[in-house]
Scaffold this active site. Structure first.
Site, PDB file in Angstrom:
ATOM      1  N   MET A  29       0.579  -1.417   0.155  1.00 24.35           N
ATOM      2  CA  MET A  29      -0.142  -0.147  -0.207  1.00 24.35           C
ATOM      3  C   MET A  29       0.940   1.402   0.094  1.00 24.35           C
ATOM      4  SD  MET A  29      -3.879  -1.166   2.006  1.00 24.35           S
ATOM      5  CE  MET A  29      -2.618  -0.650   3.919  1.00 24.35           C
ATOM      6  N   GLY A  30       1.995   0.939  -0.192  1.00 28.24           N
ATOM      7  CA  GLY A  30       3.481   1.858  -0.211  1.00 28.24           C
ATOM      8  C   GLY A  30       3.669   2.651   0.886  1.00 28.24           C
ATOM      9  N   LEU A  32       6.729   3.258   1.600  1.00 25.76           N
ATOM     10  CA  LEU A  32       7.489   2.320   1.423  1.00 25.76           C
ATOM     11  C   LEU A  32       8.679   1.899   2.780  1.00 25.76           C
ATOM     12  CD1 LEU A  32       7.793   0.764  -1.743  1.00 25.76           C
ATOM     13  CD2 LEU A  32       6.400   0.271  -0.388  1.00 25.76           C
ATOM     14  N   HIS A  36      10.123  -3.612   3.656  1.00 26.78           N
ATOM     15  CA  HIS A  36       9.256  -3.402   2.511  1.00 26.78           C
ATOM     16  C   HIS A  36      10.798  -4.008   2.254  1.00 26.78           C
ATOM     17  CE1 HIS A  36       5.323  -1.147   3.665  1.00 26.78           C
ATOM     18  NE2 HIS A  36       5.610  -2.239   2.864  1.00 26.78           N
ATOM     19  N   LYS A 148       4.731  -9.444  10.207  1.00 29.96           N
ATOM     20  CA  LYS A 148       4.433  -8.583  10.979  1.00 29.96           C
ATOM     21  C   LYS A 148       2.648  -8.688  10.884  1.00 29.96           C
ATOM     22  CE  LYS A 148       3.378  -3.848  12.452  1.00 29.96           C
ATOM     23  NZ  LYS A 148       2.939  -3.231  11.366  1.00 29.96           N
ATOM     24  N   GLN A 152      -2.756 -11.594   8.435  1.00 27.66           N
ATOM     25  CA  GLN A 152      -2.988 -11.353   7.028  1.00 27.66           C
ATOM     26  C   GLN A 152      -2.670 -12.615   6.076  1.00 27.66           C
ATOM     27  OE1 GLN A 152      -2.765  -7.595   4.978  1.00 27.66           O
ATOM     28  NE2 GLN A 152      -0.763  -8.214   4.509  1.00 27.66           N
ATOM     29  N   SER A 184       6.426   0.110  10.331  1.00 21.80           N
ATOM     30  CA  SER A 184       5.533   0.228  10.134  1.00 21.80           C
ATOM     31  C   SER A 184       5.587   1.405   9.367  1.00 21.80           C
ATOM     32  CB  SER A 184       4.431  -0.167  10.796  1.00 21.80           C
ATOM     33  OG  SER A 184       3.083   0.359  10.523  1.00 21.80           O
ATOM     34  N   SER A 185       4.335   1.097   7.829  1.00 22.15           N
ATOM     35  CA  SER A 185       3.857   2.457   6.879  1.00 22.15           C
ATOM     36  C   SER A 185       3.501   3.854   8.282  1.00 22.15           C
ATOM     37  CB  SER A 185       2.915   2.033   6.442  1.00 22.15           C
ATOM     38  OG  SER A 185       3.613   1.574   5.372  1.00 22.15           O
TER      39      SER A 185
HETATM   40  O1  PAF Z   1       0.116  -5.347   4.307  1.00 21.87           O
HETATM   41  C1  PAF Z   1      -0.787  -5.174   3.151  1.00 21.87           C
HETATM   42  O2  PAF Z   1      -0.068  -3.593   2.392  1.00 21.87           O
HETATM   43  C2  PAF Z   1      -1.879  -5.075   2.787  1.00 21.87           C
HETATM   44  O3  PAF Z   1      -3.142  -5.366   3.513  1.00 21.87           O
HETATM   45  C3  PAF Z   1      -1.938  -5.765   1.364  1.00 21.87           C
HETATM   46  C4  PAF Z   1      -1.578  -6.750   1.101  1.00 21.87           C
HETATM   47  C5  PAF Z   1      -1.146  -4.951   0.161  1.00 21.87           C
HETATM   48  C6  PAF Z   1      -3.087  -5.888   0.846  1.00 21.87           C
HETATM   49  O4  PAF Z   1      -3.632  -4.879   0.323  1.00 21.87           O
END
Ligand code: PAF
Length: 276
Positions: A29-30, A32, A36, A148, A152, A184-185
């Site tokens: 989701m940018g 970064l 990342h 993290k 998910q 984390s962003s």
């Molecule tokens: O972890 C993330 O950044 C988001 O949940 C993802 C996997 C890109 C889905 O939008």
């Protein structure tokens, strides 16, 4: 690095490459950061073609303010991907991305009844759908996600299984700052004092990982006392089975995970550690 904004264009690029090359994919989701970067390095090293996406997915935000305040740093993001040697990045706009799509109905089972699933209604359905959609156009052989977001990762593995997709899902270890705070962003939104206190919460979690003798109830009480003493708002801390994510009262020695969520002012932070 090629930058695509249209689904048809990224798909054409992928179809050209896919016959003779493996495709690695890092959806993001940018905003970064170094966490990342670890995903990018692994993806780059393991695949002939490395692709990322940058898309702040509205379907996974149950809180409109959180979506609006989510950090956005497009120029720096593209520079990081370029420096990581990526071949392509998909930066779709929401309207066009969702046009004409017939999403599957997510079946998350009991994964959705606990922790993030319980406290963020609709969140994982949104993650399920967007990752399904991105996989449809990027067609990766391997896809990379940070541990993290432990729950998910479990949801995405389940989605791949349910939808019968030929994608290997790779979980990458959480990257931490020197003081223990998980990268984390959302950390970009913390002021200096909250940032320091949040690191203390992560260090508490890491201390549990080193030596865990408490019951879940004792751990919950200690977490609540710590976060409140720092002026934060605890949401949950759970000891859970590492695979099913169902809550445990005690650690039996079988693989388990401790996951937590709390608010540092308006910023919601999550973190986890595994126990083996
Ligand atoms: O972890 C993330 O950044 C988001 O949940 C993802 C996997 C890109 C889905 O939008």
């Amino acid at each position: 690095m090629r930058i695509f904004t249209q689904k048809a264009d990224i798909l054409n690029f992928i179809l050209e490459k896919k016959a003779s090359a493996t495709i690695g994919f890092v959806p993001t989701m940018g905003a970064l950061h170094h966490g990342h970067r670890a995903l990018f390095e692994l993806c780059r090293a393991q695949n002939e073609v490395a692709v990322a996406s940058i898309f702040v997915n509205p379907m996974q935000f149950n809180n409109p303010e959180d979506l609006q305040k989510y950090p956005r740093t497009p120029e720096a993001d593209l520079a990081m991907l370029e420096a990581a040697g990526f071949d392509a990045v998909f930066v779709p706009d929401a309207e066009k991305l969702f046009e004409g799509e017939d999403f599957p109905q997510p079946d998350l089972g009991s994964l959705n009844d606990v922790m993030e699933g319980k406290f963020r209604p609709g969140h994982f359905e949104g993650v399920y759908k967007i990752v399904w959609l991105l996989f449809r156009y990027v067609q990766p052989d391997k896809a990379y996600f940070g541990q993290k977001d432990y729950q998910q990762l479990a949801v995405i593995r389940r989605m791949v299984q349910q939808e019968d997709l030929p994608v290997e899902v790779i979980g990458c270890p959480t990257v931490r700052e020197a003081d223990g705070l998980a990268m984390s962003s959302r950390n970009m939104r913390l002021d200096a004092a909250s940032r320091e206190k949040a690191a203390a919460v992560s260090r508490y979690l890491l201390s549990l990982q080193r030596h865990f003798t408490l019951s879940a109830a004792e751990m919950k009480a200690a977490f609540e006392a710590l976060t409140r003493s720092l002026g934060f708002e605890p949401e949950y801390i759970e000891l859970a089975d590492a695979v099913t994510l169902q809550p445990l009262d005690r650690f039996s020695g079988a693989p388990a995970v401790i996951c937590m969520a709390y608010y540092a002012g308006p910023v919601r932070l999550i973190d986890n550690v595994t126990l083996n």
